[in-house]
Enzyme design. Structure first.
Site, PDB file in Angstrom:
ATOM      1  N   PRO A  25      34.423  22.867  28.806  1.00  0.00           N
ATOM      2  CA  PRO A  25      34.774  22.377  29.938  1.00  0.00           C
ATOM      3  C   PRO A  25      35.147  20.941  30.183  1.00  0.00           C
ATOM      4  CG  PRO A  25      32.461  21.627  28.030  1.00  0.00           C
ATOM      5  CD  PRO A  25      33.272  23.479  28.094  1.00  0.00           C
ATOM      6  N   ASN A  26      35.758  20.611  31.783  1.00  0.00           N
ATOM      7  CA  ASN A  26      36.143  19.853  32.043  1.00  0.00           C
ATOM      8  C   ASN A  26      38.059  19.674  31.282  1.00  0.00           C
ATOM      9  OD1 ASN A  26      34.062  18.185  33.325  1.00  0.00           O
ATOM     10  ND2 ASN A  26      33.571  17.977  30.769  1.00  0.00           N
ATOM     11  N   ARG A  33      42.142  13.657  33.802  1.00  0.00           N
ATOM     12  CA  ARG A  33      40.941  13.020  33.534  1.00  0.00           C
ATOM     13  C   ARG A  33      41.519  11.996  32.377  1.00  0.00           C
ATOM     14  NH1 ARG A  33      38.178  16.922  28.355  1.00  0.00           N
ATOM     15  NH2 ARG A  33      36.286  15.763  28.976  1.00  0.00           N
ATOM     16  N   TYR A  38      43.926  12.070  27.129  1.00  0.00           N
ATOM     17  CA  TYR A  38      43.772  13.141  27.092  1.00  0.00           C
ATOM     18  C   TYR A  38      45.650  13.716  27.404  1.00  0.00           C
ATOM     19  CZ  TYR A  38      38.928  13.541  26.773  1.00  0.00           C
ATOM     20  OH  TYR A  38      38.117  14.030  25.706  1.00  0.00           O
ATOM     21  N   ASN A  90      38.698  24.793  21.822  1.00  0.00           N
ATOM     22  CA  ASN A  90      38.939  24.467  22.027  1.00  0.00           C
ATOM     23  C   ASN A  90      37.438  23.885  22.651  1.00  0.00           C
ATOM     24  OD1 ASN A  90      38.316  21.004  23.134  1.00  0.00           O
ATOM     25  ND2 ASN A  90      40.342  20.643  23.369  1.00  0.00           N
ATOM     26  N   ALA A  93      33.414  19.063  25.203  1.00  0.00           N
ATOM     27  CA  ALA A  93      32.208  19.146  24.883  1.00  0.00           C
ATOM     28  C   ALA A  93      30.570  19.546  24.561  1.00  0.00           C
ATOM     29  CB  ALA A  93      30.829  18.369  26.046  1.00  0.00           C
ATOM     30  N   GLU A 114      39.980  25.419  15.086  1.00  0.00           N
ATOM     31  CA  GLU A 114      39.544  24.579  15.952  1.00  0.00           C
ATOM     32  C   GLU A 114      40.414  23.485  16.623  1.00  0.00           C
ATOM     33  OE1 GLU A 114      36.183  21.981  14.037  1.00  0.00           O
ATOM     34  OE2 GLU A 114      35.590  21.704  15.891  1.00  0.00           O
ATOM     35  N   HIS A 116      40.789  19.728  18.942  1.00  0.00           N
ATOM     36  CA  HIS A 116      40.843  18.722  19.742  1.00  0.00           C
ATOM     37  C   HIS A 116      41.812  18.054  19.935  1.00  0.00           C
ATOM     38  CE1 HIS A 116      36.741  20.197  19.124  1.00  0.00           C
ATOM     39  NE2 HIS A 116      36.523  19.614  18.241  1.00  0.00           N
ATOM     40  N   ARG A 123      36.228   8.744  17.363  1.00  0.00           N
ATOM     41  CA  ARG A 123      35.244   7.991  19.233  1.00  0.00           C
ATOM     42  C   ARG A 123      33.717   7.590  18.700  1.00  0.00           C
ATOM     43  NH1 ARG A 123      37.807  12.523  23.295  1.00  0.00           N
ATOM     44  NH2 ARG A 123      36.571  10.586  25.079  1.00  0.00           N
TER      45      ARG A 123
HETATM   46  C1  DQA Z   1      37.763  16.978  22.839  1.00  0.00           C
HETATM   47  C2  DQA Z   1      36.895  16.123  22.739  1.00  0.00           C
HETATM   48  C3  DQA Z   1      35.595  16.884  22.980  1.00  0.00           C
HETATM   49  O1  DQA Z   1      35.308  15.315  22.718  1.00  0.00           O
HETATM   50  C4  DQA Z   1      35.609  16.271  24.250  1.00  0.00           C
HETATM   51  O2  DQA Z   1      34.104  15.907  24.788  1.00  0.00           O
HETATM   52  C5  DQA Z   1      36.516  16.997  25.120  1.00  0.00           C
HETATM   53  C6  DQA Z   1      38.054  16.796  24.386  1.00  0.00           C
HETATM   54  C7  DQA Z   1      39.178  16.896  22.607  1.00  0.00           C
HETATM   55  O3  DQA Z   1      40.418  17.877  23.305  1.00  0.00           O
HETATM   56  O4  DQA Z   1      40.317  15.673  22.421  1.00  0.00           O
HETATM   57  O5  DQA Z   1      36.115  17.266  26.154  1.00  0.00           O
HETATM   58  O6  DQA Z   1      37.171  18.601  22.691  1.00  0.00           O
END
Ligand code: DQA
Length: 168
Positions: A25-26, A33, A38, A90, A93, A114, A116, A123
């Protein structure tokens, strides 16, 4: 000569690996965002980067999938069984909440990395838990979009090593 060339091509295609890149998501909002966290690059830039890195690493296919819906992410992981050789994910959330994604990854048992984009380890407390990590052989954090490039290279190396080992 022609026969030999097509035989070599067929052998190559058979041994070439297929990669699935999954984003949660997102991630479709990249570029808009929280750019301080990011960056300014968009999801389209990310897809381009992954396809190029996969081509350079020798993958025959690189499918990029993004969804804001947990069940759709579970579905695409399940559908990867028998279709892909490795997964770069990735979960965004859902990293911090989803037992369903962990179970899906464990179900298909494909090599998984994985990724990020941000430094999740620096964080908020709620980002310090990763459910999917237990199904991944590597985790990459805080490298921005370059983290995907590293994941794709590392996946190619892992598959070269482990697929070769299977044959011995
Ligand atoms: C994320 C880190 C997560 O905590 C966050 O909710 C994201 C992006 C990252 O790529 O840094 O949406 O996975």
């Amino acid at each position: 000569m022609e026969e030999l060339a097509s035989l070599l091509e067929a052998t190559d295609a058979a041994s070439a690996n297929r990669l699935l890149v999954v984003n949660g998501p997102n991630i479709n909002m990249l570029g808009v965002r929280e750019p301080k966290i990011y960056g300014r690059k968009t999801y389209a830039d990310l897809v381009r980067l992954c396809r190029k890195a996969a081509r350079e690493a020798g993958f025959s296919e690189c499918r990029c999938f993004q969804s804001n819906h947990e069940g759709d992410l579970v579905d695409v992981i399940q559908a990867a069984y028998g279709e892909f050789d490795g997964i770069v994910i990735n979960p965004a959330a859902y990293t911090h909440t989803s037992v369903a994604l962990l179970d899906a990854l464990k179900s298909v048992a494909l090599p998984t990395i994985e990724v990020h984009i941000s430094k999740v380890d620096e964080r908020e407390d709620f980002r310090q838990v990763s459910y999917v990590r237990a199904a991944c052989f590597e985790t990459i954090v805080g490298m921005g979009l370059d983290g995907y490039r590293k994941a794709i290279k590392d996946m190619a190396a892992y598959l070269r090593e482990h697929k070769g080992a299977e044959k011995n």
